[in-house]
Design an enzyme around this catalytic site. Sequence first.
Site, PDB file in Angstrom:
ATOM      1  N   CYS A  18       0.819  -1.206   0.000  1.00  0.00           N
ATOM      2  CA  CYS A  18       0.000   0.000   0.000  1.00  0.00           C
ATOM      3  C   CYS A  18       0.853   1.257   0.000  1.00  0.00           C
ATOM      4  O   CYS A  18       2.074   1.219   0.084  1.00  0.00           O
ATOM      5  CB  CYS A  18      -0.930  -0.002   1.216  1.00  0.00           C
ATOM      6  SG  CYS A  18      -0.052  -0.169   2.774  1.00  0.00           S
ATOM      7  N   GLY A  44      -0.756   0.269  -4.749  1.00  0.00           N
ATOM      8  CA  GLY A  44      -1.951  -0.484  -4.407  1.00  0.00           C
ATOM      9  C   GLY A  44      -3.120  -0.069  -5.259  1.00  0.00           C
ATOM     10  O   GLY A  44      -3.446   1.119  -5.325  1.00  0.00           O
ATOM     11  N   ASN A 123       1.456   1.208   6.128  1.00  0.00           N
ATOM     12  CA  ASN A 123       2.135   0.546   5.029  1.00  0.00           C
ATOM     13  C   ASN A 123       3.156  -0.414   5.615  1.00  0.00           C
ATOM     14  O   ASN A 123       4.029  -0.007   6.377  1.00  0.00           O
ATOM     15  CB  ASN A 123       2.835   1.583   4.140  1.00  0.00           C
ATOM     16  CG  ASN A 123       3.694   0.932   3.070  1.00  0.00           C
ATOM     17  OD1 ASN A 123       3.441  -0.199   2.666  1.00  0.00           O
ATOM     18  ND2 ASN A 123       4.703   1.653   2.615  1.00  0.00           N
ATOM     19  N   GLY A 124       3.035  -1.681   5.281  1.00  0.00           N
ATOM     20  CA  GLY A 124       3.954  -2.673   5.804  1.00  0.00           C
ATOM     21  C   GLY A 124       3.215  -3.933   6.206  1.00  0.00           C
ATOM     22  O   GLY A 124       2.088  -4.169   5.770  1.00  0.00           O
ATOM     23  N   TYR A 264      11.979  -1.924  -7.888  1.00  0.00           N
ATOM     24  CA  TYR A 264      10.684  -2.045  -8.561  1.00  0.00           C
ATOM     25  C   TYR A 264       9.550  -1.226  -7.945  1.00  0.00           C
ATOM     26  O   TYR A 264       8.799  -0.592  -8.658  1.00  0.00           O
ATOM     27  CB  TYR A 264      10.277  -3.525  -8.588  1.00  0.00           C
ATOM     28  CG  TYR A 264       8.921  -3.799  -9.208  1.00  0.00           C
ATOM     29  CD1 TYR A 264       8.694  -3.586 -10.565  1.00  0.00           C
ATOM     30  CD2 TYR A 264       7.862  -4.274  -8.431  1.00  0.00           C
ATOM     31  CE1 TYR A 264       7.445  -3.836 -11.131  1.00  0.00           C
ATOM     32  CE2 TYR A 264       6.621  -4.529  -8.990  1.00  0.00           C
ATOM     33  CZ  TYR A 264       6.419  -4.305 -10.341  1.00  0.00           C
ATOM     34  OH  TYR A 264       5.195  -4.555 -10.895  1.00  0.00           O
TER      35      TYR A 264
END
Length: 487
Positions: A18, A44, A123-124, A264
């Site tokens: 996310c 996301g 996030n994570g 990426y």
Amino acid sequence: MRPFLSHPFDDDKLKEECGVFGVIGVADAANFVALGLHALQHRGQEAGGIVAYDPDQGFNSARRFGYVRDNFTKADVMATLPGELAIGHVRYSTAGSKGATAIRDVQPFFGEFSMGGAAIAHNGNLTNAAALRRELIERGSIFQSSSDSECIIHLMARSIQKTIPERIKDALRRVEGAFSVVAMTRTKLIGVRDPLGVRPLVLGRIGDHGWALSSETCALDIIGAEFIREIDPGEMVVIENNKVESFRPFSPAKSRFCIFEHVYFSRPDSILGGRSVYETRRQIGVELAREAPVEADLVCPVPDSGTPAAIGFAAESGIPFGLGITRNQYMGRTFIEPTEQIRNMGVRLKLNVNRALIKGKRVILVDDSVVRGTTSRKIKDMILDAGAAEVHFRIASPPTAWPCFYGVDTPEREKLLAATMSEDEMRDWIGVDSLKFISLDGLYRAAGEAAGRDATNPRYCDACFSGDYPVAPSDKLEEGFQMKAAQ
């Protein structure tokens, strides 16, 4: 009803969980958040949510499946989110109901506490979420979602601290794994990074009185914010009344930022650790050309993530660069394949070969990674069908042989091609003339570590390549996951 059908091209890529974004001190803050989330859409695409606070109307939220552009650009939706303070989240699930997201799983999560409401976006991935969830449920907590992030709200509710920031500190001291958090109260915007700094979080300035927190700098650019600095690993910032306070609520630890953000996940126009993501990816191609040269006529990226590395490879090798594959930008994840025959067209729905350029050429294809290898085989077939004389793959990351537990959607280890095959076996299975990956040392050199990877003290989290997990994945170990034996 599920709004997405996965596409064969998407299925063979690692995906970030996310992106998070927050704004304080500007009129119509939710509009800024929507723009920021749009810039973070690559992190996301399943769903997004925004929570805003207005003194007259209190907290308001909107959570929707699908793209930001399809939901948070509508005037009637944004009118329900007034105020000068807002946070948002875009989601691709790695934990909880992966592949079966319910609207209750969509962040930000909100909780009403004795000292007022608070919303949180994460996030994570929390590697001890299952154990925490069991403990919290036994103590009476009632969970509304399947997301590991909801544990943070319940831990805050059980804290005896007198302020929301102190309760956030309490909660995050209990969790393990990776977290970059953006949270808000009625008056404060809060950002926190885990002690290892696995996932990114940056601070920006909007005009004279506004501030923003974001997963990446590219989202600051879209709203015209000035990039101030990264939030440090283990740091918590609290922004109120145009002031930024910094705290260090965790024990010091050696930073282990996710190196795949450079490879990426992040957008090429972002800055990570003071380095241009684009320049790092271009340099990966340079290193790859030095490590794995091959005689060929054309260097061709697998779009779009392979492009900077292909540019670097071509420049270093002296082999011409060409766009031998075109990506259909309008073929999104919402495309519904009506028949099995259409679905079997697979990658061709997203990628098409420039036959006039490819025919008769010895082609080097540069891609960012090989996960299951299924897409690599299909692309190879397309290149050969277009008349290529030879096909050589060069991969801008080391072999992905281990799953990630820190916020990346990774298949089970046995489904990772590099976990079950040698490089030569992968070459034969994919069916190409040669296949070479950049070395881990080469990747580190491209990311600014001139001496390569220091095995005793690596700068980055590279567990997906090395099996060296900086935080033991306790939930997965409990399920029977076998970590790499100590060397």
